[in-house]
Write a protein that holds these residues in place. Structure first.
Motif, PDB file in Angstrom:
ATOM      1  N   LEU A  92      -2.627  -1.794  -3.479  1.00 12.82           N
ATOM      2  CA  LEU A  92      -3.547  -1.315  -3.476  1.00 12.82           C
ATOM      3  C   LEU A  92      -3.131   0.397  -3.641  1.00 12.82           C
ATOM      4  N   ARG A  93      -3.881   0.720  -4.295  1.00 15.04           N
ATOM      5  CA  ARG A  93      -3.745   1.957  -5.468  1.00 15.04           C
ATOM      6  C   ARG A  93      -4.284   3.241  -5.090  1.00 15.04           C
ATOM      7  N   VAL A 134       0.808  -0.967   0.056  1.00 15.80           N
ATOM      8  CA  VAL A 134      -0.088  -0.214   0.143  1.00 15.80           C
ATOM      9  C   VAL A 134       0.984   0.960   0.358  1.00 15.80           C
ATOM     10  N   PRO A 135       0.280   2.421  -0.310  1.00 14.55           N
ATOM     11  CA  PRO A 135       1.206   3.416  -0.407  1.00 14.55           C
ATOM     12  C   PRO A 135       1.970   4.529   1.274  1.00 14.55           C
ATOM     13  N   TRP A 142     -10.581  -6.545  -2.253  1.00 15.98           N
ATOM     14  CA  TRP A 142     -11.522  -5.559  -2.497  1.00 15.98           C
ATOM     15  C   TRP A 142     -11.666  -4.571  -0.987  1.00 15.98           C
ATOM     16  N   THR A 143     -11.806  -3.216  -1.422  1.00 12.86           N
ATOM     17  CA  THR A 143     -11.358  -2.577  -0.772  1.00 12.86           C
ATOM     18  C   THR A 143     -12.733  -1.655   0.001  1.00 12.86           C
ATOM     19  N   LYS A 144     -12.515  -0.402   0.723  1.00 11.55           N
ATOM     20  CA  LYS A 144     -13.976   0.429   0.458  1.00 11.55           C
ATOM     21  C   LYS A 144     -13.034   1.344   1.394  1.00 11.55           C
ATOM     22  N   VAL A 145     -13.251   2.602   1.393  1.00  6.30           N
ATOM     23  CA  VAL A 145     -12.770   3.997   1.489  1.00  6.30           C
ATOM     24  C   VAL A 145     -13.345   4.832   1.879  1.00  6.30           C
ATOM     25  N   MET A 146     -13.633   5.353   2.972  1.00  3.69           N
ATOM     26  CA  MET A 146     -14.702   5.749   3.886  1.00  3.69           C
ATOM     27  C   MET A 146     -14.036   7.174   4.529  1.00  3.69           C
TER      28      MET A 146
END
Length: 701
Positions: free
Chosen positions: A680-681, A548-549, A619-623
């Motif tokens: 992850l981008r 991940v960055p 999967w991913t989810k941003v919040m």
């Protein structure tokens, strides 16, 4: 070499017939006792570091060592010749020591190292450059806390040390010599370590690679590291030395084939040694006055080749990696994870001259292409000097004397009672906490049995003597185990077993008084102790994880960086430009990343995970940050599998409320050399238009 007498605190020179000695490994603090200080004990006692010298000597005296080597006071650093000799001999000093005491001044033994609350994994000792060889070289390593209490040994804590250092656990089990690992893998062990002097990043690795070179302080870290690689190339044709990855900021730069620091090998822990034999006499390479002369299998970079780089090297804005002057060069190295071959980009600058371009990439290729020709000519190779194997303390089979065991009860185990103290072979001691035993050679083993007056639950320590002494712990009526392998017999310096009332720990200490003597110490951990579970756990490296960055660029909000990972584990690694987040060993592993401005109020969360029968769904989810990372983790944890499959996606978008800004998070499987299995981008899309009063922005998940 120069050794310190543990009783008189006087230094003595030894050129041959060096006596058995202990050695201290530590990180330097303020007011260390120097060679000049130790000449006058009154002066030495005034310095804060004298307590460390005194306690190290006291520990060594306890186990009958008359001599100890401590770098701060056994080297005259005012002599450049002596300092150079010591730097080149340092690995040998630690390899020849009977035992290495690792003093961790920032660690308490209150918590077991497997307990996440323990400060063991965060010790400064694991982050220093010189301590890498001090961990690898000695036969026996004992970790001591800030109060000089025993924490454990390299053997008993090998899984924890492996998790912290990324060094394969097999290295600490005696089954593998470090020379069996590729140059790239050994370099990766030093990737995150720091040194006070930049040049020491190279000098501290000389012993690990079996090379020598004069230290030149002032030449700079990059130049010293390049000299180190040149020395390695003289004795090795392992092309994994070129399997490094520059920082992403250097994507458009041109480089040579040598790395500038161990940090550039941070991704290379899975790179195996090259199979250079497949190109015969063309496997050798050397430096000339115009660069490194080397034979490399080349292939053109058509559109499909560029697509495999998982970046936009071939889009309309930058097709530099697809022009006629750029080729892919194979390293003849494979990934031990999936067998892929590694290649890197070269740009042609003249008829026979190339430079490395896109140095932040090592590309995976499914096969080694083009096919190699049948080489008939031969090359006579220089035979490298082999590393002397570890000299484990063992007994000469021709020695007719008998082994003497001294079994001590530590304060926590004082309630144990020896039930067979009158047996033959037992030597009485005025110390009620010690039983000394001398088993007969004719006996298969001698059993020393203990139990408590309360539970009367027995345990037996079986004492053996073959060509070397060995012991085994047996609880109650459990069947006796078969004898382990010879390597385990030599290395097993501690064992733990759980009883109904708690955990019993037996470990051996190395003594110098007689190579036939063995000192065993019994410790007890009550079943009500919060630490008991950690004594018998074994850490296992994760099979999957995310790169991940560590920073996310935003036009107005600067310095957005990764500030938290929940839950965090031993195998989590943070680098300058990225971080490696391992997935916990659960059915549906996931974690919550928190990004924000350090010390500021702006932050957001990104959830990443794997799902499915074989975790094939990612999967991913941003919040936003309305809930804490722990709360989000628990909410996802409580969801059903069906709910997760419906609501989670490979791409997620979140809008920042102050501006018309959207953050897109996407996950994909890796296609080039990266830590872990997925990437992850994070990307901001901004028009910098302030939102009008009452205007709402739709959020798409």
């Amino acid at each position: 070499m120069r050794l310190l007498n543990t009783k008189t605190f006087k230094l003595a020179e030894f050129y041959a017939d060096i006596p058995p000695y202990a050695i201290l490994s530590h990180t330097w603090e303020k007011e260390e006792v120097t060679f000049q200080d130790i000449q006058n004990l009154e002066t030495a006692r005034l310095k804060a570091g004298y307590a460390k010298v005194w306690n190290a000597c006291a520990r060594a005296r306890r186990y009958d060592f008359d001599w100890i080597w401590i770098d701060s006071c056994c080297i005259n650093k005012e002599s450049s010749a002596e300092l150079s000799e010591a730097i080149n001999s340092m690995y040998q000093y630690y390899e020849d020591a009977a035992v290495c005491y690792v003093y961790l001044g920032d660690v308490s033994a209150k918590y077991h190292p497997r307990n996440p609350k323990s400060s063991f994994k965060d010790s400064r000792w694991f982050k220093r450059g010189w301590t890498l060889q001090e961990l690898l070289a000695p036969c026996y390593v004992v970790f001591l806390d800030k109060d000089w209490a025993r924490i454990g040994t390299r053997w008993t804590l090998r899984d924890v040390v492996s998790a912290i250092t990324s060094i394969p656990v097999e290295v600490f089990e005696g089954d593998w010599d470090i020379d069996a690992y590729s140059v790239a893998q050994r370099m990766s062990w030093a990737a995150l370590r720091e040194t006070t002097r930049a040049e020491d990043q190279a000098y501290s690795l000389m012993g690990i690679f079996g090379v020598s070179m004069p230290p030149i302080y002032g030449e700079g870290g990059a130049k010293a590291f390049m000299r180190l690689q040149q020395e390695i190339i003289k004795i090795s044709d392992d092309r994994s030395i070129f399997a490094w990855v520059a920082a992403s900021s250097e994507h458009d730069e041109h480089r040579g084939l040598l790395a500038r620091s161990p940090y550039e090998f941070r991704m290379s822990g899975e790179v195996e040694a090259s199979d250079s034999d497949c190109i015969g006499d063309r496997s050798s390479y050397s430096f000339g006055n115009n660069g490194l002369r080397i034979h490399l299998p080349l292939e053109t970079t058509d559109d499909s080749s560029c697509d495999d780089t998982d970046d936009s090297s071939c889009d309309d804005t930058d097709d530099s990696s697809c022009d006629d002057d750029v080729v892919l060069a194979s390293l003849l190295c494979q990934s031990e994870r999936d067998g892929s071959f590694l290649s890197f980009y070269l740009r042609k600058t003249s008829q026979h001259q190339y430079v490395r371009c896109h140095p932040d990439q090592l590309v995976f290729r499914p096969t080694l292409q083009p096919a190699l020709e049948n080489i008939q000519e031969l090359t006579v190779r220089e035979v490298p000097v082999t590393r002397r194997p570890r000299s484990y303390l063992s007994v000469n089979s021709s020695d007719t004397r008998l082994t003497m065991y001294h079994v001590d009860l530590l304060p926590s185990a004082q309630h144990f009672i020896c039930t067979n103290p009158q047996s033959s072979g037992v030597i009485h001691s005025p110390n009620l906490s010690r039983v000394s035993v001398q088993p007969l050679r004719s006996a298969i083993s001698y059993g020393l049995t203990y139990k408590t007056q309360v539970t009367e639950e027995p345990f037996t320590i079986h004492l053996w003597h073959f060509d070397f002494p060995y012991y085994e712990l047996q609880l109650g009526g459990q069947p006796f185990k078969d004898l382990p392998s010879i390597s385990k017999l030599l290395l097993d310096d501690g064992t733990v077993a759980c009883s109904n009332s708690g955990a019993i720990s037996v470990h051996s200490e190395v003594t110098s008084s007689d190579r036939l003597d063995r000192c065993l110490e019994i410790d007890f951990i009550d079943q009500d102790s919060l630490e008991i579970d950690f004594w018998t756990q074994t850490l296992r490296p994760p099979r999957s994880g995310f790169t991940v960055p560590s920073r996310v660029y935003h036009g107005l909000l600067r310095n957005i960086s990764l500030v938290g990972v929940y839950p965090s584990g031993f195998y989590t690694k943070t680098f300058q430009d990225l971080a490696y987040i391992p997935m916990p060993p659960t059915d549906d592993p996931f974690c919550i990343l928190t990004y924000g401005i350090p010390g500021g109020t702006f932050s957001f969360h990104v959830a990443i995970g794997l799902l499915g029968p074989s975790c094939e769904t990612f999967w991913t989810k941003v919040m936003g940050d309305k809930e804490s990372a722990e709360q989000l983790y628990q909410s996802y944890l409580n969801r059903s599998r069906a709910d997760k499959l419906v609501s989670l996606r490979q791409t997620s978008t979140w809008s920042y409320f102050l501006f018309q800004d959207s953050l897109t998070a996407s996950v994909q499987e890796r296609s080039s050399l990266q830590l872990g299995t997925h990437l992850l981008r994070l990307e901001w899309v901004s028009d910098f238009r302030p939102r009008l009063a009452g205007e709402k922005k739709e959020t798409v998940n």
